[in-house]
Scaffold this motif. Structure first.
Motif, PDB file in Angstrom:
ATOM      1  N   UNK A  21      28.033  32.689  20.905  1.00 43.94           N
ATOM      2  CA  UNK A  21      27.718  32.211  19.564  1.00 43.94           C
ATOM      3  C   UNK A  21      27.686  33.366  18.565  1.00 43.94           C
ATOM      4  N   UNK A  22      27.084  34.482  18.958  1.00 48.46           N
ATOM      5  CA  UNK A  22      27.059  35.666  18.089  1.00 48.46           C
ATOM      6  C   UNK A  22      28.481  36.145  17.793  1.00 48.46           C
ATOM      7  N   UNK A  23      29.344  36.118  18.807  1.00 45.80           N
ATOM      8  CA  UNK A  23      30.736  36.522  18.595  1.00 45.80           C
ATOM      9  C   UNK A  23      31.438  35.602  17.611  1.00 45.80           C
ATOM     10  N   UNK A  24      31.208  34.304  17.739  1.00 45.68           N
ATOM     11  CA  UNK A  24      31.880  33.373  16.817  1.00 45.68           C
ATOM     12  C   UNK A  24      31.331  33.494  15.405  1.00 45.68           C
ATOM     13  N   UNK A  25      30.031  33.723  15.259  1.00 45.45           N
ATOM     14  CA  UNK A  25      29.464  33.941  13.921  1.00 45.45           C
ATOM     15  C   UNK A  25      30.015  35.239  13.330  1.00 45.45           C
ATOM     16  N   UNK A  34      38.755  44.755  11.475  1.00 44.00           N
ATOM     17  CA  UNK A  34      38.204  45.682  12.464  1.00 44.00           C
ATOM     18  C   UNK A  34      36.790  45.268  12.883  1.00 44.00           C
ATOM     19  N   UNK A  35      35.989  44.863  11.925  1.00 44.18           N
ATOM     20  CA  UNK A  35      34.647  44.375  12.258  1.00 44.18           C
ATOM     21  C   UNK A  35      34.731  43.080  13.052  1.00 44.18           C
ATOM     22  N   UNK A  36      35.635  42.209  12.672  1.00 45.43           N
ATOM     23  CA  UNK A  36      35.792  40.942  13.393  1.00 45.43           C
ATOM     24  C   UNK A  36      36.278  41.180  14.818  1.00 45.43           C
ATOM     25  N   UNK A  37      37.192  42.123  14.960  1.00 43.84           N
ATOM     26  CA  UNK A  37      37.706  42.431  16.285  1.00 43.84           C
ATOM     27  C   UNK A  37      36.611  43.010  17.176  1.00 43.84           C
ATOM     28  N   UNK A  38      35.748  43.817  16.587  1.00 42.67           N
ATOM     29  CA  UNK A  38      34.643  44.386  17.336  1.00 42.67           C
ATOM     30  C   UNK A  38      33.708  43.286  17.828  1.00 42.67           C
ATOM     31  N   UNK A  39      33.377  42.346  16.965  1.00 42.51           N
ATOM     32  CA  UNK A  39      32.489  41.237  17.356  1.00 42.51           C
ATOM     33  C   UNK A  39      33.136  40.384  18.435  1.00 42.51           C
ATOM     34  N   UNK A  44      32.068  38.604  22.708  1.00 38.04           N
ATOM     35  CA  UNK A  44      32.814  37.560  23.407  1.00 38.04           C
ATOM     36  C   UNK A  44      33.046  37.886  24.870  1.00 38.04           C
ATOM     37  N   UNK A  45      33.360  39.138  25.145  1.00 36.87           N
ATOM     38  CA  UNK A  45      33.547  39.560  26.530  1.00 36.87           C
ATOM     39  C   UNK A  45      32.250  39.474  27.308  1.00 36.87           C
ATOM     40  N   UNK A  46      31.166  39.919  26.701  1.00 40.25           N
ATOM     41  CA  UNK A  46      29.875  39.851  27.381  1.00 40.25           C
ATOM     42  C   UNK A  46      29.457  38.405  27.614  1.00 40.25           C
TER      43      UNK A  46
END
Length: 111
Positions: A21-25, A34-39, A44-46
């Motif tokens: 959920x944090x990754x999608x937000x 770059x910030x979106x890719x980091x999230x 998302x991987x975790x």
């Protein structure tokens, strides 16, 4: 199933879904690619890795456990490399970091 394993599966699933959920937000709210890719790559991987670990805890078959753990290893090995290569390609294509990024350590060489 032993109740301690059921509790462990539930906790790991909830924590994994929170990270997803944090990754999608982060994909929706962050400012640049770059910030979106980091999230997306980190959280998302975790999140997906934790959910696969919950599957491995829940399953009582060695083939399912092996595939779930192989999926976790695959995620951990490929997602950071893919994110790095995509970020490098985006930078070379002309996408510059947003104004919140104070230091650009990859200035474009116009030789």
């Amino acid at each position: 199933m032993i109740p301690i394993f059921e509790i462990a599966v539930g906790v790991v699933l909830v924590v994994g879904s929170i990270f997803s959920l944090i990754a999608s937000i982060g994909l929706l709210r962050l400012k640049d690619v770059y910030m979106r890719m980091h999230a997306g790559s980190k959280a998302g991987t975790l999140g997906s890795g934790l959910m696969l670990i919950a599957l491995a805890i829940h399953a009582h078959q060695i083939d399912v456990i092996t595939r779930a753990l192989a999926g976790v290893v695959f995620f951990l090995l490929t997602a950071p490399v893919a994110a790095h290569l995509l970020a490098k390609a985006a930078y070379e294509a002309g996408y510059r970091p947003c104004s919140d990024t104070h230091i650009d350590e990859m200035p474009k060489n116009d030789d």
